[in-house]
Scaffold this active site. Structure first.
Site, short mmCIF file in Angstrom:
data_model
loop_
_atom_site.label_atom_id
_atom_site.label_comp_id
_atom_site.label_asym_id
_atom_site.label_seq_id
_atom_site.Cartn_x
_atom_site.Cartn_y
_atom_site.Cartn_z
N ASN A 1 -21.73 -36.31 -18.39
CA ASN A 1 -21.05 -35.28 -17.36
C ASN A 1 -19.96 -33.79 -17.86
O ASN A 1 -18.63 -34.23 -17.22
CB ASN A 1 -20.41 -35.90 -16.38
CG ASN A 1 -18.89 -37.40 -16.93
OD1 ASN A 1 -19.51 -37.18 -18.19
ND2 ASN A 1 -18.54 -38.44 -16.56
N GLU B 1 -5.72 -39.51 -28.58
CA GLU B 1 -7.21 -38.87 -28.41
C GLU B 1 -7.71 -37.54 -29.55
O GLU B 1 -8.42 -37.59 -29.91
CB GLU B 1 -7.82 -39.20 -27.31
CG GLU B 1 -7.90 -39.91 -26.40
CD GLU B 1 -8.66 -40.15 -24.88
OE1 GLU B 1 -9.04 -41.41 -24.57
OE2 GLU B 1 -8.25 -38.44 -24.23
P1 IDP Z 1 -13.85 -40.65 -17.20
O1 IDP Z 1 -14.54 -40.11 -18.08
O2 IDP Z 1 -13.74 -40.24 -15.97
O3 IDP Z 1 -12.18 -41.29 -16.95
P2 IDP Z 1 -14.75 -43.64 -17.33
O4 IDP Z 1 -15.06 -44.56 -16.86
O5 IDP Z 1 -13.78 -43.39 -18.03
O6 IDP Z 1 -14.43 -42.52 -16.54
O7 IDP Z 1 -15.99 -43.44 -18.11
C1 IDP Z 1 -16.04 -42.79 -19.51
C2 IDP Z 1 -17.76 -41.91 -19.07
O8 IDP Z 1 -18.92 -43.41 -20.00
C3 IDP Z 1 -17.39 -40.88 -18.53
O9 IDP Z 1 -17.30 -40.06 -18.26
C4 IDP Z 1 -19.83 -41.15 -18.38
O10 IDP Z 1 -19.51 -40.50 -19.51
C5 IDP Z 1 -19.42 -42.41 -19.05
N1 IDP Z 1 -20.04 -43.63 -17.39
C6 IDP Z 1 -18.65 -43.89 -17.12
N2 IDP Z 1 -19.52 -44.52 -15.60
C7 IDP Z 1 -20.76 -44.42 -16.19
C8 IDP Z 1 -21.60 -45.89 -15.55
O11 IDP Z 1 -21.94 -46.42 -14.63
N3 IDP Z 1 -23.22 -45.25 -16.19
C9 IDP Z 1 -23.27 -44.21 -17.46
N4 IDP Z 1 -22.18 -43.84 -18.22
C10 IDP Z 1 -21.30 -43.93 -17.90
#
Ligand code: IDP
Ligand code: MG
Length: 139
Positions: free
Chosen positions: A114, A128
């Protein structure tokens, strides 16, 4: 809100696709000052450390593999209300849910790949930032 710092990294998919420059331009045009910046690559172990908070999640192993798959561009940024404003600039974790005009809407490929990270609190922004830039004497 007083000026505060946040931490970001442009993730491997976006760096690989040549979007670093466009993303940095959006960040600067949104009013963030770049305090520190470099290009580097995580080992799977270092990626695991960075994302340790997610180690019980089903996507953790894949995430560590993905985040160590190529170069990233970590940065410390500064702006009034920096943490919240930056989360708004990048958009929702899943690009399918991200608002028009956000970095993830424009550049993310999937909920995992993403495009960009953004700290979720002042406290985590400092942790971080130090994870990548603690050796820099003044920033
Ligand atoms: P964020 O980056 O928007 O804070 P977080 O929930 O902290 O989201 O998750 C960290 C990273 O883990 C996300 O940016 C994404 O790359 C990955 N991630 C989060 N949820 C999923 C999922 O359901 N499937 C696969 N990868 C995920
Ligand atoms: Mg997060």
């Amino acid at each position: 809100m007083p000026t505060n710092r946040t931490f970001t990294m442009i993730k491997p998919d976006a760096v690989q696709d040549g979007h670093s420059g466009a993303i940095i331009k959006m960040i600067e045009e949104a009013g963030f000052r770049i305090v520190a910046l470099k290009k580097t690559q995580l080992t799977p172990e270092r990626a695991g450390e960075f994302y340790a908070v997610h180690k019980e999640r089903p996507f953790y192993n894949d995430l560590c593999k993905y985040m160590s798959s190529g170069p990233i561009v970590p940065m410390i940024l500064e702006k009034d209300n920096g943490v919240a404003d930056f989360r708004a600039l990048i958009g929702a974790t899943n690009p399918a849910n991200a608002d028009e005009g956000t970095i993830r809407k424009l550049f993310a490929k999937s909920i995992e790949a993403n495009a960009i990270h953004g700290s979720d609190s002042d406290e985590n922004a400092e942790i971080e930032g130090n994870f990548f830039f603690a050796h820099i004497e003044q920033f």
